[in-house]
Enzyme design. Sequence first.
Site, PDB file in Angstrom:
ATOM      1  N   GLU A  37       0.861  -1.190   0.000  1.00 48.16           N
ATOM      2  CA  GLU A  37       0.000   0.000   0.000  1.00 48.16           C
ATOM      3  C   GLU A  37       0.888   1.227   0.000  1.00 48.16           C
ATOM      4  OE1 GLU A  37      -3.105   0.657   2.974  1.00 48.16           O
ATOM      5  OE2 GLU A  37      -3.564  -1.484   2.948  1.00 48.16           O
TER       6      GLU A  37
HETATM    7  C1  BGP Z   1      -4.273   1.782   5.720  1.00 47.51           C
HETATM    8  C2  BGP Z   1      -5.313   0.686   5.672  1.00 47.51           C
HETATM    9  C3  BGP Z   1      -6.312   0.824   4.587  1.00 47.51           C
HETATM   10  C4  BGP Z   1      -6.684   2.253   4.208  1.00 47.51           C
HETATM   11  C5  BGP Z   1      -5.488   3.192   4.212  1.00 47.51           C
HETATM   12  C6  BGP Z   1      -5.833   4.661   4.055  1.00 47.51           C
HETATM   13  O1  BGP Z   1      -3.825   1.931   7.016  1.00 47.51           O
HETATM   14  O2  BGP Z   1      -4.706  -0.574   5.512  1.00 47.51           O
HETATM   15  O3  BGP Z   1      -7.407   0.028   4.942  1.00 47.51           O
HETATM   16  O4  BGP Z   1      -7.775   2.675   4.906  1.00 47.51           O
HETATM   17  O5  BGP Z   1      -4.729   3.050   5.387  1.00 47.51           O
HETATM   18  O6  BGP Z   1      -6.135   5.262   5.284  1.00 47.51           O
HETATM   19  P1  BGP Z   1      -7.477   6.091   5.516  1.00 47.51           P
HETATM   20  O7  BGP Z   1      -8.563   5.258   4.934  1.00 47.51           O
HETATM   21  O8  BGP Z   1      -7.610   6.254   6.996  1.00 47.51           O
HETATM   22  O9  BGP Z   1      -7.286   7.391   4.834  1.00 47.51           O
END
Ligand code: BGP
Length: 461
Positions: free
Chosen positions: A364
Site C-alpha cells: 500500500e
Molecule cells: C491503511 C489501511 C487501509 C486504508 C489506508 C488509508 O492503514 O490498511 O485500509 O484505509 O490506510 O487510510 P485512511 O482510509 O484512513 O485514509
Amino acid sequence: MNYQFADDFWWGSATSAPQSEGAAARGGKSRNVFDYWYETAPERFHRRVGPAETSTFYDRFRDDIGLLKTLGHNSFRTSLSWSRLIPGGDGEVNPQAVAFYNQLIDGLLAQGIAPFINLYHFDMPWCMQQRGGWESREVVEAYGRYAGICFRLFGDRVTHWFTFNEPIVPVEAGYLNDLHYPCVVDFKRAVTVAYHSLLAHALAVSHYRALGLPGTIGIILNLSPTYPRSDSKEDRQAAHHADLLLNKSFLDPVTKGRYPAALLALLERHGLLPHCQPQDAQLIAAGTVDLLGVNYYQPRRVMAKEGYRPEDPVALPEDLFSYYEMPGRKINPHRGWEIYEKGLYDILMDLKENYGNVPCYISENGMGVEGEEAFIGADGRVADDYRIDFIRDHLQWLHRALQEGSNCKGYHLWTFIDCWSWLNAYKNRYGLVRLELASQRRTIKKSGYWFAETARQNGFD
Ligand code: BGP
C-alpha cells in the site's frame, strides 16, 4: 532518466473486503465489528455513510475485474471476509461465500491477474469480538481454523497469501487511541492484543506450511520510519522506542522468529510483558514469512517526551516518546499527511541491511484527497496530476533501492476504486477510479491511465 523495472514486477492495487464488498447483511454474511460499531457508535463517530455503502464489489466484481485489466494490473490484493465465510466465526462454512470467492479468484486468474489474498483486514466477526477479540486465546485458535479452511478452499489457485493487514493498527486505534472499537486506552491490554495477533499469524503460517501448498505466505505491515528530531541522546532514544513498539514489534518476529531483546526489556521494565505459554516461542519461531507486504504512507517524526526518565512507570506509549511536525515538511494539502518519498527507500534499505533482504513488495502507498470532485475536468475525468506525481516520486525512490540491491518485487497502490474508510467514510478519495456513490458509476482518473501505461511499459521516463 528512464526508470525501468523487472519484467516480472508486480503492478497493481489493493483494497479490502470490508471497504469494498458491501452486501454487509447479504449472502449469508454475519456482522463484523465495523458493521456493529456503525449501528451503535456514539455520536462523535457518525460518518453518515457506513460500511454497508461501498463500491459493492460483491455485486460488481466481474465488471471491476475488467477495469483492473484496463488499468494494466498483473496482480491485485483484496481480503477475504471472515464473517462472510464463517458467519458463526468458527465452524460452519457459508457456501454462498465460497461461491463468491471462487468466482472472484477464477475471474482474476482468467484475466492474468494474480490474486494476492489477505485473511484479515481489521474486520473481526462481531461474535468473535464478543468473545474478547484478540484479547482471547480462544479467538486466536478460531482464526487458525478459519485460515486453514481458506487455504484448503482456495490454496490450489491462490499463491500469494497474507495473514494480516497492519496488525499494529487495531492495537493503536482500538486499545491506545480511542479511535476504533472497543475504544479503550490501556497499554497492558494493547500489548495482549498485539501478542495474540502475532500468535494468530504464526498459527496460520504453520497451518499453511503443513498443507504443503505451492505458494507463499506473508504478512502486511505498515512500516513507518521513525526519525528523531535531533541527534541528542534523548531524541534518539525516543525514536528507538517508537520504532520498537510500532515497527519492530511485528517486523522482528515475522522475519527473525523472535522479539527484539530491547523491546522485551522495555516492556518488562514497565510491567507490561504479556502472558506467554511455553509453546508460544516455538510457534513464533516457525512463523517467519516468505514475503513481506510493506504499507507506507508517512514517517513518524519523534522527539523525547519532556521529563522522561527510564525508571518511571509508564501508562501509555506517549510516556516514552512524542511526535512533532518537522518544519518545512512536504504535506498533502488535501489530507494533511506528510509526504516523504525517501521514507520508502529508507524502509527498503533497512530490510536489506538488517532483515536479510527478505523478499518484499509495496502493498500500500497512496494519496487520499478530500474534495476531489473539484478536479473533474470537462471530459468528466478527475485530473489528478498530484496523484501521478505522488506515485512517480515514490517509484523513483523504489527504483533507486532496487539498484542498490533491494529485494522489492512490486508496487500496489491504495487503492483501485475510491473506497469506504474506517474513520473518514468517503471523504478522502484514493482510487485510480472515481466512484459516484449514489449511481455507482465508475470513471477512470487521469492517474489510472498513467498507471496502466507505466505497468505496460514496466516503467516510465
Ligand atoms: C491503511 C489501511 C487501509 C486504508 C489506508 C488509508 O492503514 O490498511 O485500509 O484505509 O490506510 O487510510 P485512511 O482510509 O484512513 O485514509
